[in-house]
Design an enzyme around this catalytic site. Structure first.
Site, short mmCIF file in Angstrom:
data_model
loop_
_atom_site.label_atom_id
_atom_site.label_comp_id
_atom_site.label_asym_id
_atom_site.label_seq_id
_atom_site.Cartn_x
_atom_site.Cartn_y
_atom_site.Cartn_z
N ARG A 176 -10.92 -10.90 -6.98
CA ARG A 176 -10.25 -10.71 -8.27
C ARG A 176 -8.95 -9.96 -8.04
O ARG A 176 -8.94 -8.74 -7.83
CB ARG A 176 -11.18 -9.91 -9.21
N HIS A 206 -10.27 -6.18 -14.09
CA HIS A 206 -11.40 -6.85 -14.72
C HIS A 206 -10.99 -7.42 -16.07
O HIS A 206 -11.40 -8.52 -16.44
CB HIS A 206 -12.55 -5.85 -14.90
N TYR A 239 -10.53 2.44 -8.42
CA TYR A 239 -11.79 2.28 -7.69
C TYR A 239 -11.72 1.34 -6.49
O TYR A 239 -12.74 1.10 -5.85
CB TYR A 239 -12.90 1.78 -8.64
#
Length: 367
Positions: free
Chosen positions: A268, A272, A281
């Site tokens: 990705r 998100h 993160y």
């Protein structure tokens, strides 16, 4: 004694046709894929990329409330869609809108749904990016992780009972494989062997949780073995490999061979969703590597150009046309107002019950 995890080369475990530079991988023959199909796959991948860029820009400008892009995952999405027939059914997760677009979902409907306006066939009831349209056999997606997987198996069981030629594909992310619904669906699929393909886009993060913290399995694909059916792992940024692997699984299911589980290893590139900051993160230097060296569009583009199926001029014209089409759809849909209030009383019941009739009448009087 605690089990030590052996280090593996994840790329070596994946079926691959094209290297990252668009050349054929070692020992791979020229793929048996129609040139027209490959161009259609490339065009839809480019459309998804264009839409994602424009919609994220609109969200940042406050013109769209929410958006979730599929940047970097276009090959897994569109390559798998290309293996389906029009009468097959799709149970999506979150980033499979490109499947609907490949199957003929109109661009204006796409934009209307993101905006939740009066032209939205879902009447503004779904969160943006949660598309659905019966005309392309695309069931509205759910933000509840994994709930669509048993639905896909159930729909395939119905197809088997009806003895028709329908195959159902159920999509999920890597995070969904850690849910109870995944176990339920895989178990039913293994025991009852319906014509279903369960397709996992392993983009390596379930929102912010990396795969290594979700499972001790070396791969997600190998989990299928415990349920008694075949699991495949494919390079999810190689559109041709994804198409061939999914075509194999779909043909097998249609011929009575039962289910297949496919893990498409991808990444990705973006957040998100528009509400997420991935820099908090993950190591964004890894993201940069996937963005530049492993871009699925660049890989397929190089392959098509090497075979004369695409030129710089044709590609530039295609990208301009797609951008023009997206901008035109936005210009058409942005002025459209919200769905009529009356629509909130529709569609739940075959016959409107008295309490809703009362509320609708009260609303009509006060208007």
């Amino acid at each position: 004694m605690p089990r030590s995890r052996r280090k593996v080369d994840v790329d070596a475990l994946s079926f691959q046709v094209l290297r990252e530079d668009g050349t054929l991988a070692d020992g791979v023959a020229e793929p048996d894929v129609d040139a027209e199909m490959l161009f259609r796959i490339y065009r839809t991948m480019a459309l998804v990329r264009t839409l994602d860029e424009r919609m994220m820009a609109l969200q940042r400008q406050g013109r769209v409330g929410f958006y979730g892009a599929a940047t970097g995952q276009e090959a897994a999405i569109v390559g798998s869609a290309a293996a389906l027939e029009p009468h097959d059914w799709v149970l999506p997760a979150l980033r499979e809108s490109g499947v609907a677009l490949f199957r003929g979902y109109p661009l204006r409907k796409y934009v209307a749904q993101v905006m939740g306006n009066a032209n939205d066939i879902l009447k503004g009831r779904q969160l943006a990016c949660h598309y659905g349209d019966r005309s392309v056999h695309y069931v509205p997606m759910s933000s509840n992780v994994g709930t669509q997987i048993p639905h896909a198996v159930g729909a395939a069981m119905a197809a088997k009972l009806r003895r028709d030629r329908t195959v159902v594909i159920g999509y999920m992310g890597d995070g969904a494989t850690s849910t109870q619904d995944f176990h339920v669906a895989m178990n039913f699929a293994g025991v009852l062997r319906p014509p279903v393909v369960l397709f996992c886009q392993n983009n390596q993060f379930s929102i912010s949780v990396p795969v290594r913290l979700q499972t001790a399995s070396e791969t997600i694909a190998e989990k299928a073995l415990a349920y008694g059916f075949e699991g495949l792992r494919v390079d999810g940024n190689d559109a041709i490999a994804v198409y061939l692997a999914t075509r194999y699984a779909v043909d097998k299911a249609r011929g009575g061979g039962g289910p297949t589980f496919i893990e498409a290893l991808t990444y990705r590139i973006g957040a998100h969703s528009s509400s997420d900051d991935p820099s908090r993160y993950r190591d964004e230097s890894v993201t940069a590597e996937w963005r530049t060296r492993r871009d699925p569009l660049a890989r397929l583009r190089a392959f098509l150009m090497a075979r004369g199926a695409l030129t710089e001029e044709k590609d530039a014209a295609l990208r301009k046309q797609l951008d023009d089409d997206v901008r035109a759809a936005i210009a058409d849909e942005e002025p459209v107002g919200p769905p009529a209030v009356e629509t909130m009383f529709e569609d739940v019941y075959a016959r409107m019950p008295p309490h809703l009739q009362e509320q609708l009448a009260e609303h009509t009087r006060r208007r």
